[in-house]
Design a protein around this motif. Structure first.
Motif, PDB file in Angstrom:
ATOM      1  N   GLU A  96      39.462  32.876  50.452  1.00 38.74           N
ATOM      2  CA  GLU A  96      39.088  34.198  50.918  1.00 38.74           C
ATOM      3  C   GLU A  96      40.048  34.585  52.035  1.00 38.74           C
ATOM      4  O   GLU A  96      40.116  33.906  53.064  1.00 38.74           O
ATOM      5  CB  GLU A  96      37.652  34.205  51.428  1.00 38.74           C
ATOM      6  N   GLY A  97      40.776  35.670  51.820  1.00 38.36           N
ATOM      7  CA  GLY A  97      41.731  36.110  52.814  1.00 38.36           C
ATOM      8  C   GLY A  97      41.054  36.887  53.932  1.00 38.36           C
ATOM      9  O   GLY A  97      39.843  37.151  53.899  1.00 38.36           O
ATOM     10  N   VAL A  98      41.839  37.280  54.914  1.00 35.81           N
ATOM     11  CA  VAL A  98      41.294  38.046  56.036  1.00 35.81           C
ATOM     12  C   VAL A  98      40.764  39.404  55.571  1.00 35.81           C
ATOM     13  O   VAL A  98      39.939  40.019  56.236  1.00 35.81           O
ATOM     14  CB  VAL A  98      42.339  38.230  57.148  1.00 35.81           C
ATOM     15  N   ASP A  99      41.268  39.857  54.403  1.00 34.17           N
ATOM     16  CA  ASP A  99      40.813  41.122  53.848  1.00 34.17           C
ATOM     17  C   ASP A  99      39.546  40.966  53.006  1.00 34.17           C
ATOM     18  O   ASP A  99      39.095  41.922  52.387  1.00 34.17           O
ATOM     19  CB  ASP A  99      41.922  41.750  52.991  1.00 34.17           C
ATOM     20  N   ARG A 100      38.990  39.758  52.977  1.00 35.50           N
ATOM     21  CA  ARG A 100      37.762  39.413  52.246  1.00 35.50           C
ATOM     22  C   ARG A 100      37.970  39.321  50.744  1.00 35.50           C
ATOM     23  O   ARG A 100      36.994  39.132  50.016  1.00 35.50           O
ATOM     24  CB  ARG A 100      36.608  40.376  52.557  1.00 35.50           C
ATOM     25  N   PHE A 101      39.211  39.441  50.264  1.00 33.03           N
ATOM     26  CA  PHE A 101      39.455  39.274  48.835  1.00 33.03           C
ATOM     27  C   PHE A 101      39.714  37.806  48.548  1.00 33.03           C
ATOM     28  O   PHE A 101      40.135  37.056  49.415  1.00 33.03           O
ATOM     29  CB  PHE A 101      40.663  40.081  48.375  1.00 33.03           C
ATOM     30  N   GLN A 102      39.508  37.419  47.304  1.00 38.08           N
ATOM     31  CA  GLN A 102      39.832  36.062  46.892  1.00 38.08           C
ATOM     32  C   GLN A 102      41.191  36.060  46.209  1.00 38.08           C
ATOM     33  O   GLN A 102      41.474  36.882  45.346  1.00 38.08           O
ATOM     34  CB  GLN A 102      38.760  35.512  45.945  1.00 38.08           C
ATOM     35  N   TYR A 103      41.996  35.094  46.602  1.00 40.33           N
ATOM     36  CA  TYR A 103      43.309  34.885  46.013  1.00 40.33           C
ATOM     37  C   TYR A 103      43.301  33.536  45.317  1.00 40.33           C
ATOM     38  O   TYR A 103      42.820  32.548  45.870  1.00 40.33           O
ATOM     39  CB  TYR A 103      44.390  34.939  47.096  1.00 40.33           C
ATOM     40  N   PHE A 104      43.847  33.529  44.110  1.00 36.19           N
ATOM     41  CA  PHE A 104      43.718  32.350  43.262  1.00 36.19           C
ATOM     42  C   PHE A 104      45.009  31.559  43.173  1.00 36.19           C
ATOM     43  O   PHE A 104      46.111  32.120  43.174  1.00 36.19           O
ATOM     44  CB  PHE A 104      43.302  32.770  41.851  1.00 36.19           C
ATOM     45  N   GLY A 105      44.835  30.249  43.074  1.00 35.77           N
ATOM     46  CA  GLY A 105      45.956  29.380  42.779  1.00 35.77           C
ATOM     47  C   GLY A 105      46.312  29.446  41.306  1.00 35.77           C
ATOM     48  O   GLY A 105      45.615  30.081  40.514  1.00 35.77           O
ATOM     49  N   PRO A 106      47.387  28.750  40.915  1.00 36.30           N
ATOM     50  CA  PRO A 106      47.870  28.803  39.523  1.00 36.30           C
ATOM     51  C   PRO A 106      47.017  28.001  38.550  1.00 36.30           C
ATOM     52  O   PRO A 106      47.161  28.150  37.350  1.00 36.30           O
ATOM     53  CB  PRO A 106      49.280  28.231  39.621  1.00 36.30           C
ATOM     54  N   GLY A 107      46.144  27.152  39.083  1.00 39.22           N
ATOM     55  CA  GLY A 107      45.272  26.386  38.204  1.00 39.22           C
ATOM     56  C   GLY A 107      45.836  25.024  37.834  1.00 39.22           C
ATOM     57  O   GLY A 107      47.045  24.784  37.893  1.00 39.22           O
ATOM     58  N   THR A 108      44.925  24.135  37.465  1.00 42.10           N
ATOM     59  CA  THR A 108      45.263  22.797  36.953  1.00 42.10           C
ATOM     60  C   THR A 108      44.645  22.676  35.574  1.00 42.10           C
ATOM     61  O   THR A 108      43.418  22.791  35.426  1.00 42.10           O
ATOM     62  CB  THR A 108      44.694  21.699  37.879  1.00 42.10           C
ATOM     63  N   ARG A 109      45.494  22.473  34.592  1.00 40.69           N
ATOM     64  CA  ARG A 109      45.009  22.353  33.209  1.00 40.69           C
ATOM     65  C   ARG A 109      44.735  20.891  32.907  1.00 40.69           C
ATOM     66  O   ARG A 109      45.643  20.065  32.884  1.00 40.69           O
ATOM     67  CB  ARG A 109      46.045  22.924  32.243  1.00 40.69           C
ATOM     68  N   LEU A 110      43.487  20.567  32.692  1.00 42.54           N
ATOM     69  CA  LEU A 110      43.055  19.189  32.462  1.00 42.54           C
ATOM     70  C   LEU A 110      42.631  19.010  31.015  1.00 42.54           C
ATOM     71  O   LEU A 110      41.817  19.774  30.507  1.00 42.54           O
ATOM     72  CB  LEU A 110      41.895  18.842  33.393  1.00 42.54           C
ATOM     73  N   THR A 111      43.186  17.979  30.392  1.00 40.09           N
ATOM     74  CA  THR A 111      42.772  17.581  29.048  1.00 40.09           C
ATOM     75  C   THR A 111      42.262  16.159  29.112  1.00 40.09           C
ATOM     76  O   THR A 111      42.950  15.273  29.644  1.00 40.09           O
ATOM     77  CB  THR A 111      43.933  17.665  28.050  1.00 40.09           C
ATOM     78  N   VAL A 112      41.061  15.937  28.612  1.00 40.02           N
ATOM     79  CA  VAL A 112      40.456  14.605  28.614  1.00 40.02           C
ATOM     80  C   VAL A 112      40.366  14.118  27.175  1.00 40.02           C
ATOM     81  O   VAL A 112      39.794  14.789  26.314  1.00 40.02           O
ATOM     82  CB  VAL A 112      39.056  14.631  29.251  1.00 40.02           C
ATOM     83  N   THR A 113      40.947  12.955  26.948  1.00 36.85           N
ATOM     84  CA  THR A 113      40.971  12.409  25.574  1.00 36.85           C
ATOM     85  C   THR A 113      40.004  11.243  25.426  1.00 36.85           C
ATOM     86  O   THR A 113      39.569  10.652  26.422  1.00 36.85           O
ATOM     87  CB  THR A 113      42.381  11.950  25.208  1.00 36.85           C
TER      88      THR A 113
END
Lengths: 113, 115
Positions: A96-113
């Motif tokens: 949550e930034g100072v402007d109260r918006f949420q900023y997202f990371g690029p993500g982690t793609r997880l595959t479980v075998t």
């Protein structure tokens, strides 16, 4: 806006193991969030991580399965424990930034075998 | 309970055509509303947001959205779609809970653009 990085960007893991995902932000933030995006689905909030206190988990998510650390104002980790194929998802952190918006990371793609 | 509905799972438009993506929400108070875009293999990028004031909001990449309280809607529009707009679009509502805004996301609309 905040710049957010996540490590790893992707991983393939065997069932029964655990993976820790790191989230680093380039500025100090109070609130950090962890989301799960299952294949072809929308984002679901796992927990809110406030620095200096225990994470708050949403319904359906428990600390034993998804332990979270928040050691300082720029960093958090999410661990996916005792993984099963159903845990295969994209895991995203947001801040949550100072402007109260949420900023997202690029993500982690997880595959479980 | 708060919720967000995106009734269109898939939309296909021709390049240069106009676009409207629908979003309906359920929230007891004045909502904070957002549109995000997710390109394949990428994170989420904020397109635009509505907090208060003018109900027609302008965003990045030529997108705009209109908040209609009477219809509980926040539809996203673009007058002329480009091939690079092909992506998944998520509408979200910010619900104030325990001192912060928790985001509730719709199920997303996947946009395909025909050359």
């Amino acid at each position: 806006s905040a710049v957010i990085s996540q490590k790893p960007s992707r991983d393939i893991c065997q069932r029964g193991t655990s993976l820790t995902i790191q989230c680093q932000v380039d500025s100090q933030v109070t609130m950090m969030f962890w989301y799960r995006q299952q294949p072809g689905q929308s984002l679901t909030l796992i927990a809110t991580a406030n620095q200096g206190s225990e994470a708050t988990y949403e319904s359906g998510f428990v600390i034993d399965k998804f332990p979270i650390s928040r050691p300082n104002l720029t960093f958090s980790t999410l661990t996916v424990s005792n993984m099963s194929p159903e845990d295969s998802s994209i895991y995203l952190c947001s801040v949550e930034g100072v402007d109260r918006f949420q900023y997202f990371g690029p993500g982690t793609r997880l595959t479980v075998t | 309970a708060q919720s967000v509905t995106q009734p269109d799972i898939h939309i296909t438009v021709s390049e240069g055509a106009s676009l409207e993506l629908r979003c309906n929400y359920s929230y007891g108070a004045t909502p904070y509303l957002f549109w995000y875009v997710q390109s394949p293999g990428q994170g989420l990028q904020l397109l635009l947001k509505y907090f208060s004031g003018d109900t027609l909001v302008q965003g990045i990449k030529g997108f705009e959205a209109e908040f209609k309280r009477s219809q509980s809607s926040f539809n996203l529009r673009k007058p002329s779609v480009h091939w690079s707009d092909a992506a998944e679009y998520f509408c979200a509502v910010g619900a104030y809970t325990s001192g912060t805004y928790k985001y509730i996301f719709g199920t997303g609309t996947r946009l395909k653009v025909l050359a």
